[in-house]
Design an enzyme around this catalytic site. Structure first.
Site, PDB file in Angstrom:
ATOM      1  N   ARG A 120      28.308  52.612  59.291  1.00  6.87           N
ATOM      2  CA  ARG A 120      28.153  51.146  59.090  1.00  6.87           C
ATOM      3  C   ARG A 120      27.992  50.753  57.628  1.00  6.87           C
ATOM      4  O   ARG A 120      27.470  49.690  57.324  1.00  6.87           O
ATOM      5  CB  ARG A 120      26.985  50.597  59.924  1.00  6.87           C
ATOM      6  CG  ARG A 120      27.175  50.820  61.412  1.00  6.87           C
ATOM      7  CD  ARG A 120      26.309  49.908  62.232  1.00  6.87           C
ATOM      8  NE  ARG A 120      26.441  50.236  63.637  1.00  6.87           N
ATOM      9  CZ  ARG A 120      25.714  51.151  64.268  1.00  6.87           C
ATOM     10  NH1 ARG A 120      24.781  51.822  63.617  1.00  6.87           N
ATOM     11  NH2 ARG A 120      25.915  51.391  65.530  1.00  6.87           N
ATOM     12  N   LYS A 142      37.587  43.278  48.371  1.00  6.98           N
ATOM     13  CA  LYS A 142      38.528  43.217  49.499  1.00  6.98           C
ATOM     14  C   LYS A 142      39.056  44.617  49.748  1.00  6.98           C
ATOM     15  O   LYS A 142      39.572  45.270  48.832  1.00  6.98           O
ATOM     16  CB  LYS A 142      39.689  42.290  49.185  1.00  6.98           C
ATOM     17  CG  LYS A 142      39.355  40.825  49.358  1.00  6.98           C
ATOM     18  CD  LYS A 142      40.626  40.007  49.295  1.00  6.98           C
ATOM     19  CE  LYS A 142      40.319  38.532  49.398  1.00  6.98           C
ATOM     20  NZ  LYS A 142      41.537  37.719  49.234  1.00  6.98           N
ATOM     21  N   GLU A 184      49.931  40.605  38.028  1.00  8.48           N
ATOM     22  CA  GLU A 184      48.608  40.064  38.401  1.00  8.48           C
ATOM     23  C   GLU A 184      47.874  39.530  37.165  1.00  8.48           C
ATOM     24  O   GLU A 184      47.087  38.592  37.266  1.00  8.48           O
ATOM     25  CB  GLU A 184      47.764  41.132  39.116  1.00  8.48           C
ATOM     26  CG  GLU A 184      48.404  41.742  40.369  1.00  8.48           C
ATOM     27  CD  GLU A 184      48.308  40.873  41.629  1.00  8.48           C
ATOM     28  OE1 GLU A 184      47.869  39.714  41.546  1.00  8.48           O
ATOM     29  OE2 GLU A 184      48.704  41.375  42.711  1.00  8.48           O
ATOM     30  N   LYS A 226      38.579  37.434  37.262  1.00  4.77           N
ATOM     31  CA  LYS A 226      38.396  37.865  38.651  1.00  4.77           C
ATOM     32  C   LYS A 226      36.919  37.784  39.031  1.00  4.77           C
ATOM     33  O   LYS A 226      36.558  37.303  40.111  1.00  4.77           O
ATOM     34  CB  LYS A 226      38.922  39.287  38.847  1.00  4.77           C
ATOM     35  CG  LYS A 226      38.719  39.827  40.251  1.00  4.77           C
ATOM     36  CD  LYS A 226      39.910  39.646  41.145  1.00  4.77           C
ATOM     37  CE  LYS A 226      39.592  39.887  42.617  1.00  4.77           C
ATOM     38  NZ  LYS A 226      40.533  40.752  43.295  1.00  4.77           N
ATOM     39  N   GLU A 236      36.098  33.898  50.168  1.00  4.83           N
ATOM     40  CA  GLU A 236      37.324  33.107  50.184  1.00  4.83           C
ATOM     41  C   GLU A 236      37.246  31.891  51.112  1.00  4.83           C
ATOM     42  O   GLU A 236      38.059  31.709  52.013  1.00  4.83           O
ATOM     43  CB  GLU A 236      38.518  34.010  50.562  1.00  4.83           C
ATOM     44  CG  GLU A 236      39.826  33.357  50.146  1.00  4.83           C
ATOM     45  CD  GLU A 236      41.034  34.300  50.192  1.00  4.83           C
ATOM     46  OE1 GLU A 236      40.926  35.419  49.682  1.00  4.83           O
ATOM     47  OE2 GLU A 236      42.050  33.878  50.719  1.00  4.83           O
ATOM     48  N   ARG A 240      38.676  31.255  45.803  1.00  2.00           N
ATOM     49  CA  ARG A 240      39.245  32.613  45.753  1.00  2.00           C
ATOM     50  C   ARG A 240      40.682  32.643  46.271  1.00  2.00           C
ATOM     51  O   ARG A 240      41.481  33.494  45.868  1.00  2.00           O
ATOM     52  CB  ARG A 240      38.365  33.596  46.539  1.00  2.00           C
ATOM     53  CG  ARG A 240      38.838  35.027  46.374  1.00  2.00           C
ATOM     54  CD  ARG A 240      37.818  36.060  46.803  1.00  2.00           C
ATOM     55  NE  ARG A 240      38.342  37.390  46.574  1.00  2.00           N
ATOM     56  CZ  ARG A 240      37.662  38.499  46.692  1.00  2.00           C
ATOM     57  NH1 ARG A 240      36.376  38.447  47.023  1.00  2.00           N
ATOM     58  NH2 ARG A 240      38.218  39.669  46.478  1.00  2.00           N
ATOM     59  N   ASN A 244      45.660  34.171  45.329  1.00  2.00           N
ATOM     60  CA  ASN A 244      46.832  34.556  46.119  1.00  2.00           C
ATOM     61  C   ASN A 244      48.094  33.836  45.669  1.00  2.00           C
ATOM     62  O   ASN A 244      49.088  33.810  46.402  1.00  2.00           O
ATOM     63  CB  ASN A 244      46.579  34.264  47.606  1.00  2.00           C
ATOM     64  CG  ASN A 244      45.508  35.175  48.163  1.00  2.00           C
ATOM     65  OD1 ASN A 244      45.477  36.349  47.844  1.00  2.00           O
ATOM     66  ND2 ASN A 244      44.628  34.617  48.966  1.00  2.00           N
ATOM     67  N   HIS A 247      51.456  35.263  46.512  1.00  2.00           N
ATOM     68  CA  HIS A 247      51.289  36.367  47.456  1.00  2.00           C
ATOM     69  C   HIS A 247      51.896  36.077  48.833  1.00  2.00           C
ATOM     70  O   HIS A 247      52.338  36.997  49.509  1.00  2.00           O
ATOM     71  CB  HIS A 247      49.807  36.724  47.610  1.00  2.00           C
ATOM     72  CG  HIS A 247      49.265  37.495  46.434  1.00  2.00           C
ATOM     73  ND1 HIS A 247      49.336  37.040  45.140  1.00  2.00           N
ATOM     74  CD2 HIS A 247      48.656  38.714  46.358  1.00  2.00           C
ATOM     75  CE1 HIS A 247      48.785  37.930  44.322  1.00  2.00           C
ATOM     76  NE2 HIS A 247      48.377  38.953  45.042  1.00  2.00           N
ATOM     77  N   HIS A 251      54.267  38.689  50.081  1.00  6.04           N
ATOM     78  CA  HIS A 251      54.038  39.476  51.300  1.00  6.04           C
ATOM     79  C   HIS A 251      55.252  39.416  52.219  1.00  6.04           C
ATOM     80  O   HIS A 251      55.584  40.395  52.898  1.00  6.04           O
ATOM     81  CB  HIS A 251      52.802  38.958  52.045  1.00  6.04           C
ATOM     82  CG  HIS A 251      51.514  39.319  51.361  1.00  6.04           C
ATOM     83  ND1 HIS A 251      50.293  38.806  51.746  1.00  6.04           N
ATOM     84  CD2 HIS A 251      51.257  40.148  50.328  1.00  6.04           C
ATOM     85  CE1 HIS A 251      49.344  39.307  50.958  1.00  6.04           C
ATOM     86  NE2 HIS A 251      49.908  40.119  50.090  1.00  6.04           N
ATOM     87  N   HIS A 264      54.092  45.912  45.135  1.00  6.31           N
ATOM     88  CA  HIS A 264      53.323  44.693  45.394  1.00  6.31           C
ATOM     89  C   HIS A 264      53.439  43.712  44.221  1.00  6.31           C
ATOM     90  O   HIS A 264      53.731  42.526  44.410  1.00  6.31           O
ATOM     91  CB  HIS A 264      51.868  45.076  45.660  1.00  6.31           C
ATOM     92  CG  HIS A 264      50.946  43.911  45.837  1.00  6.31           C
ATOM     93  ND1 HIS A 264      50.943  43.125  46.966  1.00  6.31           N
ATOM     94  CD2 HIS A 264      50.008  43.391  45.010  1.00  6.31           C
ATOM     95  CE1 HIS A 264      50.040  42.171  46.821  1.00  6.31           C
ATOM     96  NE2 HIS A 264      49.457  42.303  45.649  1.00  6.31           N
TER      97      HIS A 264
END
Ligand code: NAD
Ligand code: GLY
Length: 360
Positions: A120, A142, A184, A226, A236, A240, A244, A247, A251, A264
């Protein structure tokens, strides 16, 4: 050494940036609570940097085990995260152990997810070795893996306790990967910092040639941006999402072409240009500004044209995006250079824009 603090209440952590940090046990030890460390890497990175890192950790009296993932975005899945759990258990790692990611964004995302789940949640350290991981994926917590139906669809937030950026490792990074990281970096300029965008324009050649001082400066500015965004909106709920930019388009390219053929960062570069063109269509950017972005991307060794894809296919891949809420497509667009916003986009507007952009 430059240090950027990610000042999250109760979980603050430093990002240390300088050449030669893999040898700095004094920076690592304060963030390792027990005596056991599992270093997660891949064969490419391990061949270059596992031995020096292992030597640093062992000289400090730590027990070090390794888990190597196969190298590639195509292996970023649940099955390969399960392999990390197998090693953690086989090595009798207890809940005070540390999972340390040594590699690019793929290794970092998978190792972080394993650290979030094992017993956990155990301590997690990021030692990013690609430019993309140093400026983006290692910071902010993330973690996760891809699903055949969508990128990064399975995951968790898991902040590291330390991000150790040894800029010397970039010397071995292939130029194509360096360029992907620059996408980025450019993103921060586009969404938050028009001055930085101008600085990037003046230093594009030095950056792509791997000039250490220019790279260290770009990494530090990117990490500050960042960190600021993550502190303001860790989970987010708002700001935040601006990270993206490009993105959702990117994606769609990555998923459609099969993970791995487009990097990417390359997909994000084309995605940012597509977003800028949509912003131009809405009257927020001028044709010259969009042409300037296209030129910057090209000078940074990045693609500027989407692969051959039907607009309808592109749109349906875009619909598998974590920003989609109640079936409505939301996109990050630019209101100006250095200023981004999340906007809800009507399906017809998007379809018309895709028809124009994909058949240009
Ligand atoms: P990557 O991890 O696949 O690394 C790229 C290649 O470079 C690999 O072949 C790797 O083995 C090699 N490599 C790494 N370091 C090297 C070095 N120093 N010298 C030589 N070769 C080296 O790709 P990436 O671009 O680092 O990361 C992309 C991933 O990051 C994607 O899965 C993306 O979804 C994820 N990502 C996550 C976040 C986040 O916030 N978690 C943000 C952006 C991207
Ligand atoms: N790379 C996007 C984020 O960290 O939110």
């Amino acid at each position: 050494m430059i240090t950027v603090e990610v000042a999250l209440p109760g979980r603050a952590y430093p990002i240390h940036i300088a050449a030669g940090l893999l040898a700095r046990a004094d920076l690592l030890l304060p963030h390792i609570p027990g005596r056991q460390v599992l270093v997660v890497s891949n064969p490419t990175v391990a061949a270059l940097y596992m031995a020096p890192l292992r030597a640093t950790l062992q000289a400090a009296g730590l027990r070090v085990a390794e888990h190597l993932l196969p190298d590639g975005e195509v292996y970023k899945d649940l099955e390969h995260v399960a392999g990390i759990f197998d090693t953690l258990l086989a090595e009798n790692m207890d809940r005070r152990c540390t999972v340390l990611a040594l590699g690019g964004g793929v290794v970092g995302d998978m190792a972080g997810f394993a650290a979030a789940c094992y017993q956990r949640g155990v301590n997690f350290i990021q030692v990013p070795t690609t430019l993309l991981a140093q400026v983006d994926s290692s910071v902010g917590g993330k973690t996760g893996v891809n699903h055949a139906r969508g990128k990064n669809m399975i995951g968790a937030f898991k902040q590291p306790s330390l991000v150790l950026i040894d800029t010397a490792v970039l010397a071995t990074l292939p130029r194509r990967e360096l360029a992907a990281g620059l996408a980025e970096v450019i993103k921060y300029g586009l969404i938050r910092d028009a001055d930085f965008l101008h600085w990037l324009g003046a230093h594009a050649d030095a950056l792509l040639q791997g000039e250490p001082q220019a790279l260290a400066q770009a990494i530090a500015v990117s990490c500050r941006h960042k960190a600021a965004v993550v502190i303001a909106d860790e989970f987010e709920q708002g700001e935040r999402a601006l990270l993206n930019l490009g993105h959702t388009f990117g994606h769609a390219i990555e998923t459609h072409t099969g993970y791995g053929s487009w990097l990417h960062g390359e997909a994000v570069a084309v995605g940012m240009l597509m977003a800028a063109r949509m912003s131009q269509g809405r009257g927020d950017l001028s044709a010259d500004e969009v042409a300037g972005l296209e030129d910057l991307l090209r000078r940074c060794g990045l693609p500027t044209q989407a692969p051959a894809m039907q607009a309808a296919d592109f749109q349906s891949w875009m619909a598998h995006d974590k920003k989609v809420l109640d079936g409505r497509q939301r996109l990050v667009l630019l209101r100006a250079l250095g200023h981004a916003e999340v906007v809800e986009v009507d399906a017809d507007e998007l379809h018309r824009a895709l028809l124009e952009m994909l058949h240009a």
